[in-house]
Design a protein around this motif. Structure first.
Motif, PDB file in Angstrom:
ATOM      1  N   GLY A 106       0.793  -1.212   0.000  1.00 43.04           N
ATOM      2  CA  GLY A 106       0.000   0.000   0.000  1.00 43.04           C
ATOM      3  C   GLY A 106       0.826   1.262   0.000  1.00 43.04           C
ATOM      4  O   GLY A 106       2.056   1.233  -0.020  1.00 43.04           O
ATOM      5  N   VAL A 107       0.121   2.373   0.043  1.00 46.57           N
ATOM      6  CA  VAL A 107       0.704   3.711   0.098  1.00 46.57           C
ATOM      7  C   VAL A 107      -0.065   4.510   1.143  1.00 46.57           C
ATOM      8  O   VAL A 107      -1.245   4.271   1.364  1.00 46.57           O
ATOM      9  N   LYS A 108       0.649   5.444   1.789  1.00 50.58           N
ATOM     10  CA  LYS A 108      -0.038   6.305   2.741  1.00 50.58           C
ATOM     11  C   LYS A 108       0.726   7.606   2.926  1.00 50.58           C
ATOM     12  O   LYS A 108       1.924   7.681   2.672  1.00 50.58           O
ATOM     13  N   GLY A 109      -0.013   8.612   3.337  1.00 51.69           N
ATOM     14  CA  GLY A 109       0.564   9.895   3.679  1.00 51.69           C
ATOM     15  C   GLY A 109       0.739   9.981   5.183  1.00 51.69           C
ATOM     16  O   GLY A 109       0.024   9.307   5.935  1.00 51.69           O
ATOM     17  N   ARG A 110       1.709  10.790   5.612  1.00 55.38           N
ATOM     18  CA  ARG A 110       1.960  10.948   7.048  1.00 55.38           C
ATOM     19  C   ARG A 110       2.012  12.434   7.386  1.00 55.38           C
ATOM     20  O   ARG A 110       2.474  13.246   6.605  1.00 55.38           O
ATOM     21  N   LEU A 111       1.556  12.763   8.590  1.00 54.87           N
ATOM     22  CA  LEU A 111       1.586  14.113   9.119  1.00 54.87           C
ATOM     23  C   LEU A 111       1.952  13.999  10.581  1.00 54.87           C
ATOM     24  O   LEU A 111       1.354  13.197  11.305  1.00 54.87           O
ATOM     25  N   GLY A 112       2.951  14.774  11.023  1.00 51.11           N
ATOM     26  CA  GLY A 112       3.339  14.641  12.408  1.00 51.11           C
ATOM     27  C   GLY A 112       4.216  15.763  12.901  1.00 51.11           C
ATOM     28  O   GLY A 112       4.421  16.771  12.229  1.00 51.11           O
ATOM     29  N   ALA A 113       4.746  15.543  14.096  1.00 44.68           N
ATOM     30  CA  ALA A 113       5.606  16.512  14.755  1.00 44.68           C
ATOM     31  C   ALA A 113       6.947  15.872  15.054  1.00 44.68           C
ATOM     32  O   ALA A 113       7.026  14.682  15.367  1.00 44.68           O
ATOM     33  N   ARG A 114       7.978  16.670  14.953  1.00 44.24           N
ATOM     34  CA  ARG A 114       9.315  16.227  15.333  1.00 44.24           C
ATOM     35  C   ARG A 114       9.460  16.527  16.822  1.00 44.24           C
ATOM     36  O   ARG A 114       9.128  17.612  17.275  1.00 44.24           O
ATOM     37  N   ALA A 115       9.949  15.576  17.587  1.00 48.64           N
ATOM     38  CA  ALA A 115      10.016  15.732  19.034  1.00 48.64           C
ATOM     39  C   ALA A 115      11.338  15.206  19.566  1.00 48.64           C
ATOM     40  O   ALA A 115      11.898  14.248  19.033  1.00 48.64           O
ATOM     41  N   GLY A 116      11.810  15.813  20.616  1.00 46.20           N
ATOM     42  CA  GLY A 116      13.048  15.370  21.231  1.00 46.20           C
ATOM     43  C   GLY A 116      14.228  15.583  20.314  1.00 46.20           C
ATOM     44  O   GLY A 116      14.217  16.445  19.427  1.00 46.20           O
ATOM     45  N   ASP A 117      15.276  14.806  20.517  1.00 48.22           N
ATOM     46  CA  ASP A 117      16.498  14.975  19.745  1.00 48.22           C
ATOM     47  C   ASP A 117      16.340  14.479  18.313  1.00 48.22           C
ATOM     48  O   ASP A 117      16.833  15.098  17.380  1.00 48.22           O
ATOM     49  N   SER A 118      15.670  13.349  18.112  1.00 51.11           N
ATOM     50  CA  SER A 118      15.474  12.826  16.755  1.00 51.11           C
ATOM     51  C   SER A 118      14.156  12.082  16.605  1.00 51.11           C
ATOM     52  O   SER A 118      13.981  11.321  15.677  1.00 51.11           O
ATOM     53  N   GLY A 119      13.224  12.291  17.512  1.00 51.94           N
ATOM     54  CA  GLY A 119      11.965  11.560  17.489  1.00 51.94           C
ATOM     55  C   GLY A 119      10.901  12.194  16.621  1.00 51.94           C
ATOM     56  O   GLY A 119      11.002  13.348  16.213  1.00 51.94           O
ATOM     57  N   MET A 120       9.873  11.394  16.338  1.00 50.63           N
ATOM     58  CA  MET A 120       8.739  11.842  15.533  1.00 50.63           C
ATOM     59  C   MET A 120       7.474  11.169  16.062  1.00 50.63           C
ATOM     60  O   MET A 120       7.502   9.997  16.428  1.00 50.63           O
ATOM     61  N   VAL A 121       6.380  11.915  16.058  1.00 50.02           N
ATOM     62  CA  VAL A 121       5.066  11.392  16.391  1.00 50.02           C
ATOM     63  C   VAL A 121       4.182  11.720  15.199  1.00 50.02           C
ATOM     64  O   VAL A 121       4.204  12.847  14.713  1.00 50.02           O
ATOM     65  N   TYR A 122       3.393  10.736  14.698  1.00 51.65           N
ATOM     66  CA  TYR A 122       2.655  10.984  13.463  1.00 51.65           C
ATOM     67  C   TYR A 122       1.339  10.222  13.392  1.00 51.65           C
ATOM     68  O   TYR A 122       1.116   9.247  14.106  1.00 51.65           O
ATOM     69  N   ALA A 123       0.491  10.713  12.492  1.00 50.44           N
ATOM     70  CA  ALA A 123      -0.742  10.027  12.087  1.00 50.44           C
ATOM     71  C   ALA A 123      -0.611   9.757  10.596  1.00 50.44           C
ATOM     72  O   ALA A 123       0.059  10.501   9.880  1.00 50.44           O
ATOM     73  N   SER A 124      -1.234   8.681  10.126  1.00 54.22           N
ATOM     74  CA  SER A 124      -1.130   8.332   8.706  1.00 54.22           C
ATOM     75  C   SER A 124      -2.475   7.852   8.174  1.00 54.22           C
ATOM     76  O   SER A 124      -3.325   7.383   8.931  1.00 54.22           O
ATOM     77  N   ALA A 125      -2.628   7.972   6.859  1.00 53.41           N
ATOM     78  CA  ALA A 125      -3.818   7.457   6.175  1.00 53.41           C
ATOM     79  C   ALA A 125      -3.420   7.126   4.746  1.00 53.41           C
ATOM     80  O   ALA A 125      -2.572   7.797   4.157  1.00 53.41           O
ATOM     81  N   GLY A 126      -4.016   6.059   4.198  1.00 50.03           N
ATOM     82  CA  GLY A 126      -3.686   5.662   2.845  1.00 50.03           C
ATOM     83  C   GLY A 126      -4.575   4.548   2.341  1.00 50.03           C
ATOM     84  O   GLY A 126      -5.692   4.362   2.831  1.00 50.03           O
ATOM     85  N   TYR A 127      -4.064   3.795   1.379  1.00 50.56           N
ATOM     86  CA  TYR A 127      -4.825   2.712   0.756  1.00 50.56           C
ATOM     87  C   TYR A 127      -3.987   1.443   0.781  1.00 50.56           C
ATOM     88  O   TYR A 127      -2.787   1.482   0.495  1.00 50.56           O
ATOM     89  N   GLU A 128      -4.599   0.313   1.134  1.00 46.82           N
ATOM     90  CA  GLU A 128      -3.883  -0.962   1.303  1.00 46.82           C
ATOM     91  C   GLU A 128      -4.579  -2.059   0.503  1.00 46.82           C
ATOM     92  O   GLU A 128      -5.807  -2.149   0.487  1.00 46.82           O
ATOM     93  N   TRP A 129      -3.784  -2.897  -0.159  1.00 44.15           N
ATOM     94  CA  TRP A 129      -4.260  -4.076  -0.870  1.00 44.15           C
ATOM     95  C   TRP A 129      -3.824  -5.292  -0.076  1.00 44.15           C
ATOM     96  O   TRP A 129      -2.663  -5.388   0.339  1.00 44.15           O
ATOM     97  N   VAL A 130      -4.731  -6.236   0.145  1.00 45.71           N
ATOM     98  CA  VAL A 130      -4.439  -7.425   0.952  1.00 45.71           C
ATOM     99  C   VAL A 130      -4.806  -8.663   0.142  1.00 45.71           C
ATOM    100  O   VAL A 130      -5.923  -8.785  -0.349  1.00 45.71           O
ATOM    101  N   ASN A 131      -3.833  -9.563   0.002  1.00 46.32           N
ATOM    102  CA  ASN A 131      -4.047 -10.841  -0.678  1.00 46.32           C
ATOM    103  C   ASN A 131      -4.116 -11.937   0.373  1.00 46.32           C
ATOM    104  O   ASN A 131      -3.152 -12.162   1.104  1.00 46.32           O
ATOM    105  N   GLY A 132      -5.270 -12.607   0.428  1.00 42.36           N
ATOM    106  CA  GLY A 132      -5.443 -13.686   1.390  1.00 42.36           C
ATOM    107  C   GLY A 132      -5.088 -15.040   0.802  1.00 42.36           C
ATOM    108  O   GLY A 132      -4.953 -15.196  -0.407  1.00 42.36           O
ATOM    109  N   ARG A 133      -4.911 -16.003   1.673  1.00 41.98           N
ATOM    110  CA  ARG A 133      -4.654 -17.391   1.278  1.00 41.98           C
ATOM    111  C   ARG A 133      -5.886 -18.240   1.573  1.00 41.98           C
ATOM    112  O   ARG A 133      -6.779 -17.823   2.277  1.00 41.98           O
ATOM    113  N   ARG A 134      -5.859 -19.445   1.067  1.00 42.29           N
ATOM    114  CA  ARG A 134      -6.896 -20.442   1.293  1.00 42.29           C
ATOM    115  C   ARG A 134      -8.282 -19.901   0.920  1.00 42.29           C
ATOM    116  O   ARG A 134      -8.525 -19.512  -0.193  1.00 42.29           O
ATOM    117  N   ALA A 135      -9.197 -19.797   1.887  1.00 45.07           N
ATOM    118  CA  ALA A 135     -10.577 -19.381   1.622  1.00 45.07           C
ATOM    119  C   ALA A 135     -10.749 -17.866   1.640  1.00 45.07           C
ATOM    120  O   ALA A 135     -11.853 -17.370   1.466  1.00 45.07           O
TER     121      ALA A 135
END
Length: 190
Positions: A106-135
């Protein structure tokens, strides 16, 4: 339900954005909390592992009343664009599943804040394709999530890795609010 969850994620990210802003005096060269330039492009790659578990009532429920689930090994690649103490970004992923899940991508966009020395906090949204097995049939739908990345200095390991750009990522995604998908891994920023 979806709009309420998305609004809650955005509302949770706003205080982190405000707190991540630099309160020091303005300088000629703007920098982010970790000392890197406040504006630019930050590409990254990473490897993560986790587990995806779907509700019985989702499109991945089986006629026998079972539910699709399984472990995942995932590769990610993306780019962040820092905008001072906040950032926006885009990311692609490919995951090999075990048990009932064959592949997820899949693909998604992210939006967040940089925090601390090298940290990040974020929310994301996008589109995902899932291939199942068996049934389980193949499906695709929206994916939403929240996450955090911490660098070595943020967790007391600054002397071990130096300025290598390695971060630990923890995130939780949901496929159309029909699953829970906790993931953890290592991200390398360039």
């Amino acid at each position: 339900m979806k709009a309420a969850f998305l609004a809650a994620v955005i509302a949770a990210a706003l205080p982190a954005t405000v707190n991540a802003q630099d309160t020091g005096a303005a300088s000629d060269t703007a920098t982010a909390p970790d000392g890197t330039p406040a504006f630019g492009i930050e590409p990254y790659i990473g490897v993560m592992g986790g587990y995806d578990s779907y509700d019985r009532r989702s499109e991945f429920g089986s006629p026998r009343g079972g539910k699709m689930n399984g472990g995942l090994i995932q590769g990610v690649a993306g780019v962040n664009i820092p905008l001072g103490p906040v950032f926006v970004g885009a990311e692609g992923n490919v995951a090999k599943g075990f048990s009932d899940i064959d592949w997820e991508y899949g693909v998604k966009g992210r939006l967040g804040a940089r925090a601390g020395d090298s940290g990040m906090v974020y929310a994301s949204a996008g589109y995902e394709w899932v291939n199942g097995r068996r049934a389980y049939a193949d499906h695709s739908d929206w994916i939403y999530g929240v996450g955090v990345e911490v660098g070595p200095k943020d967790i007391g390991l600054g002397g071990v890795t130096g300025n290598s750009g390695v971060r630990l990522r923890l995130e939780v995604d949901t496929y159309d609010f029909d699953s829970i998908r906790p993931m953890a891994g290592v991200i390398m920023h360039f």
